[in-house]
Design an enzyme around this catalytic site. Structure first.
Site, PDB file in Angstrom:
ATOM      1  N   ASP A  92       0.789  -1.235   0.000  1.00 18.76           N
ATOM      2  CA  ASP A  92       0.000   0.000   0.000  1.00 18.76           C
ATOM      3  C   ASP A  92       0.816   1.276   0.000  1.00 18.76           C
ATOM      4  O   ASP A  92       0.323   2.339   0.383  1.00 18.76           O
ATOM      5  CB  ASP A  92      -0.895  -0.011   1.241  1.00 18.76           C
ATOM      6  CG  ASP A  92      -0.086  -0.192   2.515  1.00 18.76           C
ATOM      7  OD1 ASP A  92       1.134   0.041   2.482  1.00 18.76           O
ATOM      8  OD2 ASP A  92      -0.666  -0.580   3.553  1.00 18.76           O
ATOM      9  N   GLU A 114       0.096  -9.031  -1.085  1.00 21.98           N
ATOM     10  CA  GLU A 114      -0.532  -8.456   0.119  1.00 21.98           C
ATOM     11  C   GLU A 114      -1.745  -7.606  -0.289  1.00 21.98           C
ATOM     12  O   GLU A 114      -1.851  -6.414   0.020  1.00 21.98           O
ATOM     13  CB  GLU A 114       0.446  -7.656   0.976  1.00 21.98           C
ATOM     14  CG  GLU A 114      -0.027  -7.516   2.412  1.00 21.98           C
ATOM     15  CD  GLU A 114       0.879  -6.653   3.292  1.00 21.98           C
ATOM     16  OE1 GLU A 114       0.779  -5.415   3.231  1.00 21.98           O
ATOM     17  OE2 GLU A 114       1.659  -7.224   4.049  1.00 21.98           O
ATOM     18  N   GLU A 128      -2.167   5.215   2.628  1.00 22.71           N
ATOM     19  CA  GLU A 128      -2.085   3.781   2.297  1.00 22.71           C
ATOM     20  C   GLU A 128      -3.422   3.161   1.921  1.00 22.71           C
ATOM     21  O   GLU A 128      -3.488   2.302   1.041  1.00 22.71           O
ATOM     22  CB  GLU A 128      -1.453   3.005   3.456  1.00 22.71           C
ATOM     23  CG  GLU A 128       0.036   3.272   3.670  1.00 22.71           C
ATOM     24  CD  GLU A 128       0.328   4.526   4.476  1.00 22.71           C
ATOM     25  OE1 GLU A 128      -0.635   5.173   4.955  1.00 22.71           O
ATOM     26  OE2 GLU A 128       1.512   4.884   4.618  1.00 22.71           O
ATOM     27  N   HIS A 204       5.836   5.904  12.913  1.00 23.01           N
ATOM     28  CA  HIS A 204       6.266   6.658  11.736  1.00 23.01           C
ATOM     29  C   HIS A 204       5.125   7.150  10.858  1.00 23.01           C
ATOM     30  O   HIS A 204       5.334   7.957   9.968  1.00 23.01           O
ATOM     31  CB  HIS A 204       7.183   5.796  10.864  1.00 23.01           C
ATOM     32  CG  HIS A 204       6.469   4.667  10.168  1.00 23.01           C
ATOM     33  ND1 HIS A 204       5.812   4.848   8.972  1.00 23.01           N
ATOM     34  CD2 HIS A 204       6.286   3.384  10.512  1.00 23.01           C
ATOM     35  CE1 HIS A 204       5.265   3.698   8.612  1.00 23.01           C
ATOM     36  NE2 HIS A 204       5.528   2.795   9.527  1.00 23.01           N
ATOM     37  N   ARG A 206       2.298   8.782   8.677  1.00 18.24           N
ATOM     38  CA  ARG A 206       2.085  10.205   8.341  1.00 18.24           C
ATOM     39  C   ARG A 206       0.994  10.839   9.201  1.00 18.24           C
ATOM     40  O   ARG A 206       1.119  11.972   9.638  1.00 18.24           O
ATOM     41  CB  ARG A 206       1.709  10.346   6.865  1.00 18.24           C
ATOM     42  CG  ARG A 206       2.906  10.596   5.973  1.00 18.24           C
ATOM     43  CD  ARG A 206       2.497  10.753   4.519  1.00 18.24           C
ATOM     44  NE  ARG A 206       3.517  11.418   3.727  1.00 18.24           N
ATOM     45  CZ  ARG A 206       4.668  10.873   3.352  1.00 18.24           C
ATOM     46  NH1 ARG A 206       4.963   9.647   3.724  1.00 18.24           N
ATOM     47  NH2 ARG A 206       5.532  11.559   2.639  1.00 18.24           N
ATOM     48  N   HIS A 237      12.681   5.912  13.067  1.00 27.14           N
ATOM     49  CA  HIS A 237      12.569   6.067  11.607  1.00 27.14           C
ATOM     50  C   HIS A 237      13.363   7.292  11.164  1.00 27.14           C
ATOM     51  O   HIS A 237      13.421   8.290  11.887  1.00 27.14           O
ATOM     52  CB  HIS A 237      11.074   6.229  11.288  1.00 27.14           C
ATOM     53  CG  HIS A 237      10.731   6.152   9.828  1.00 27.14           C
ATOM     54  ND1 HIS A 237      11.117   7.110   8.920  1.00 27.14           N
ATOM     55  CD2 HIS A 237      10.014   5.245   9.119  1.00 27.14           C
ATOM     56  CE1 HIS A 237      10.662   6.793   7.716  1.00 27.14           C
ATOM     57  NE2 HIS A 237       9.991   5.652   7.809  1.00 27.14           N
TER      58      HIS A 237
HETATM   59  C1  UD1 Z   1       6.631   5.043   3.689  1.00 30.46           C
HETATM   60  C2  UD1 Z   1       5.255   4.624   3.162  1.00 30.46           C
HETATM   61  C3  UD1 Z   1       4.471   3.940   4.269  1.00 30.46           C
HETATM   62  C4  UD1 Z   1       5.275   2.805   4.901  1.00 30.46           C
HETATM   63  C5  UD1 Z   1       6.641   3.321   5.331  1.00 30.46           C
HETATM   64  C6  UD1 Z   1       7.493   2.189   5.840  1.00 30.46           C
HETATM   65  C7  UD1 Z   1       4.158   6.079   1.501  1.00 30.46           C
HETATM   66  C8  UD1 Z   1       3.437   7.329   1.268  1.00 30.46           C
HETATM   67  N1  UD1 Z   1       4.522   5.835   2.781  1.00 30.46           N
HETATM   68  O1  UD1 Z   1       6.403   6.031   4.691  1.00 30.46           O
HETATM   69  O2  UD1 Z   1       3.275   3.432   3.746  1.00 30.46           O
HETATM   70  O3  UD1 Z   1       4.579   2.344   6.032  1.00 30.46           O
HETATM   71  O4  UD1 Z   1       7.299   3.912   4.206  1.00 30.46           O
HETATM   72  O5  UD1 Z   1       8.566   2.634   6.601  1.00 30.46           O
HETATM   73  O6  UD1 Z   1       4.418   5.324   0.592  1.00 30.46           O
HETATM   74  N2  UD1 Z   1      14.087   8.666   4.981  1.00 30.46           N
HETATM   75  C9  UD1 Z   1      15.461   8.595   4.918  1.00 30.46           C
HETATM   76  N3  UD1 Z   1      16.050   7.406   4.599  1.00 30.46           N
HETATM   77  C10 UD1 Z   1      15.354   6.271   4.341  1.00 30.46           C
HETATM   78  C11 UD1 Z   1      13.940   6.344   4.434  1.00 30.46           C
HETATM   79  C12 UD1 Z   1      13.327   7.539   4.736  1.00 30.46           C
HETATM   80  O7  UD1 Z   1      16.140   9.578   5.149  1.00 30.46           O
HETATM   81  O8  UD1 Z   1      15.944   5.223   4.059  1.00 30.46           O
HETATM   82  C13 UD1 Z   1      13.430   9.949   5.322  1.00 30.46           C
HETATM   83  C14 UD1 Z   1      13.472  10.962   4.161  1.00 30.46           C
HETATM   84  O9  UD1 Z   1      13.643  12.246   4.685  1.00 30.46           O
HETATM   85  C15 UD1 Z   1      12.065  10.831   3.560  1.00 30.46           C
HETATM   86  C16 UD1 Z   1      11.249  10.585   4.825  1.00 30.46           C
HETATM   87  O10 UD1 Z   1      12.061   9.740   5.621  1.00 30.46           O
HETATM   88  O11 UD1 Z   1      11.670  11.976   2.843  1.00 30.46           O
HETATM   89  C17 UD1 Z   1       9.882   9.974   4.619  1.00 30.46           C
HETATM   90  O12 UD1 Z   1       9.931   8.830   3.761  1.00 30.46           O
HETATM   91  P1  UD1 Z   1       8.595   8.390   2.959  1.00 30.46           P
HETATM   92  O13 UD1 Z   1       8.901   7.168   2.168  1.00 30.46           O
HETATM   93  O14 UD1 Z   1       8.031   9.557   2.242  1.00 30.46           O
HETATM   94  O15 UD1 Z   1       7.563   8.102   4.125  1.00 30.46           O
HETATM   95  P2  UD1 Z   1       7.531   6.971   5.232  1.00 30.46           P
HETATM   96  O16 UD1 Z   1       6.959   7.560   6.473  1.00 30.46           O
HETATM   97  O17 UD1 Z   1       8.846   6.278   5.310  1.00 30.46           O
HETATM   98  N1  UDP Z   2      11.769  -3.015  10.928  1.00 27.98           N
HETATM   99  C1  UDP Z   2      13.146  -3.134  10.880  1.00 27.98           C
HETATM  100  N2  UDP Z   2      13.916  -2.244  11.581  1.00 27.98           N
HETATM  101  C2  UDP Z   2      13.375  -1.235  12.298  1.00 27.98           C
HETATM  102  C3  UDP Z   2      11.961  -1.096  12.318  1.00 27.98           C
HETATM  103  C4  UDP Z   2      11.192  -1.993  11.614  1.00 27.98           C
HETATM  104  O1  UDP Z   2      13.676  -4.058  10.252  1.00 27.98           O
HETATM  105  O2  UDP Z   2      14.129  -0.465  12.899  1.00 27.98           O
HETATM  106  C5  UDP Z   2      10.947  -3.974  10.173  1.00 27.98           C
HETATM  107  C6  UDP Z   2       9.842  -4.639  10.948  1.00 27.98           C
HETATM  108  O3  UDP Z   2      10.290  -5.800  11.611  1.00 27.98           O
HETATM  109  C7  UDP Z   2       8.839  -4.958   9.855  1.00 27.98           C
HETATM  110  C8  UDP Z   2       8.983  -3.780   8.923  1.00 27.98           C
HETATM  111  O4  UDP Z   2      10.274  -3.248   9.164  1.00 27.98           O
HETATM  112  O5  UDP Z   2       9.188  -6.128   9.148  1.00 27.98           O
HETATM  113  C9  UDP Z   2       7.915  -2.775   9.188  1.00 27.98           C
HETATM  114  O6  UDP Z   2       8.230  -1.621   8.523  1.00 27.98           O
HETATM  115  P1  UDP Z   2       7.603  -0.209   8.867  1.00 27.98           P
HETATM  116  O7  UDP Z   2       7.151  -0.163  10.280  1.00 27.98           O
HETATM  117  O8  UDP Z   2       8.600   0.801   8.423  1.00 27.98           O
HETATM  118  O9  UDP Z   2       6.384  -0.118   7.852  1.00 27.98           O
HETATM  119  P2  UDP Z   2       4.889  -0.669   7.854  1.00 27.98           P
HETATM  120  O10 UDP Z   2       4.898  -2.113   8.156  1.00 27.98           O
HETATM  121  O11 UDP Z   2       4.136   0.137   8.857  1.00 27.98           O
HETATM  122  O12 UDP Z   2       4.425  -0.364   6.475  1.00 27.98           O
END
Ligand code: UD1
Ligand code: UDP
Length: 367
Positions: A92, A114, A128, A204, A206, A237
């Site tokens: 999602d 999924e 999502e 984490h 939004r 995160h």
């Molecule tokens: C995204 C997904 C969410 C998922 C989550 C898993 C969307 C809109 N959101 O949200 O569904 O649950 O990933 O974790 O698709 N950043 C880094 N390094 C990284 C990753 C993120 O610096 O490796 C920072 C960046 O500043 C980035 C911000 O995190 O702009 C947000 O990342 P983004 O993918 O937009 O949103 P998530 O909250 O991670």
């Molecule tokens: N996870 C990880 N390291 C972390 C936090 C989460 O490996 O520091 C793993 C967790 O075990 C799960 C997945 O990341 O498998 C969940 O990801 P996240 O919470 O970012 O996204 P969501 O599941 O909410 O989309």
């Protein structure tokens, strides 16, 4: 072609990619959107997944619009060059939806791994819920983790090519947890897992950024202040909007370990050794019940009702007082805790990837 871009998609797609690579008659290609960077690379390294394309789109503090437009533009030439017979997306995220849309524009069939999770609240989780609904409209093949997910799709009039497979997270989970595991993250060595109770937390989403995240952190601070035998591990995160609040409220608080995102082996093993998980994550709601660890969900809804019905997951919302009281109830009340702390695993037997690969092969053969 499997396309994914965030940490959870990678954790759940890499086991499938492994099976696809080993399937005769299938040529498997991986394309990363790079919606995440470091948090994605951690997973790719652990699974040793071979990557052919990386669109590398991540920007600090990226918006939904920039993620959408960069992926849509950058994936088109890859689809045109590679001409996959099917594109697989997961779950999602904005990566999932936009890649499905781009594949549709090239008239390439999409397989949705999924599929069928729903809250029926357009704005929660945001974005999502809409991402997965739209991906489901586009997809040709729907790999639903549970019967409940399949029924959600049927109710929406999607009645073709729905396969109940279990969740590939259980496939991943089975290879990571080990009894004699040694943590790679040094900070985890300071956690007294023998004599104290460990609460593992993550946040984490939004819709939780801002006041809800403040409430969550304040509640956690009050919990460790009340109980000397509680330790909290919080892998924060990398989103700057999460980092800012977590560090401002919790830095320097005794027995709160703020650590960098853990790699998936460290994460699964610390989870397995924890007393309680507090989280707004989707994936953790599937993983923690499988190892008998109760979960308090820091959201107002869930698309994963299976473990709630089984009694190991409780949705508590984002009010500071309620979160604090729910945690206190589990710490003080042994029978309440025992009621929640039994292992349930409604998400399959660890063979979801094999089932998905078989369904894809059969579909290619027209069966
Ligand atoms: C995204 C997904 C969410 C998922 C989550 C898993 C969307 C809109 N959101 O949200 O569904 O649950 O990933 O974790 O698709 N950043 C880094 N390094 C990284 C990753 C993120 O610096 O490796 C920072 C960046 O500043 C980035 C911000 O995190 O702009 C947000 O990342 P983004 O993918 O937009 O949103 P998530 O909250 O991670
Ligand atoms: N996870 C990880 N390291 C972390 C936090 C989460 O490996 O520091 C793993 C967790 O075990 C799960 C997945 O990341 O498998 C969940 O990801 P996240 O919470 O970012 O996204 P969501 O599941 O909410 O989309």
């Amino acid at each position: 072609m499997s396309v994914f871009g965030t940490r959870p998609e990678a954790i759940k797609m890499c086991p499938l990619v492994k099976v696809l690579e080993a399937t005769e008659g299938i040529e498997s290609v991986v394309c990363l959107t790079g919606q995440h960077k470091e948090m994605l690379q951690q997973v790719i390294d652990i699974f040793g997944t071979k990557v052919k394309y990386n669109l590398n789109i991540m920007k600090p503090r990226q918006t939904l619009t920039t993620i959408t437009s960069s992926i849509l533009e950058k994936i088109e030439p890859v689809l045109i060059e590679e001409k996959p017979d099917i594109v697989l997306v997961h779950g999602d995220t904005t990566t999932s939806f936009v890649v499905a849309l781009a594949a549709f524009y090239q008239q390439i069939p999409v397989g949705h791994v999924e599929a069928g999770l729903r809250t029926y609240d357009k704005y929660s989780p945001f974005p999502e819920e809409m991402n997965r609904c739209l991906t489901g409209r586009i997809a040709e093949l729907h790999f639903a983790p549970t019967e409940n997910n399949k029924n959600n799709l049927l109710r929406e009039g999607i009645n073709k090519n729905i396969f109940v497979t279990g969740n590939t997270v259980i496939d991943a989970f089975q290879t990571t947890v080990k009894e004699d595991y040694k943590f790679k993250e040094k900070a985890l060595e300071n956690v007294d897992l023998k004599n104290k109770k460990c609460i593992l937390m993550t946040a984490h989403r939004r819709e939780n950024l801002g006041q809800p995240l403040e409430n969550i952190c304040n509640a956690v601070k009050r919990i460790v202040e009340k109980y000397e035998d509680i330790e909290v591990v919080y892998p924060v995160h990398l989103n700057p909007a999460v980092q800012e609040v977590a560090h401002r409220v919790l830095d320097g608080v005794d027995r709160v370990h703020l650590v960098a995102p853990l790699d998936v082996e460290d994460m699964h093993n610390i989870m397995d050794r924890s007393f309680l998980v507090m989280t707004d994550s989707g994936g953790l709601q599937e993983e923690a019940p499988a190892c008998g660890v109760p979960v308090l969900v820091l959201r107002t809804e869930t698309e994963r009702p299976e473990a709630v019905q089984a009694g190991t997951v409780k949705v508590v919302g984002v009010d500071e007082e309620v979160i604090f009281n729910e945690a206190v109830n589990l710490i003080d009340n042994k029978s309440e805790y025992e009621k929640m702390a039994h292992a349930v695993n409604p998400y399959g037997d660890g063979h979801a990837s094999e089932r998905i690969a078989t369904y894809i092969e059969n579909w290619f053969k027209g069966e």
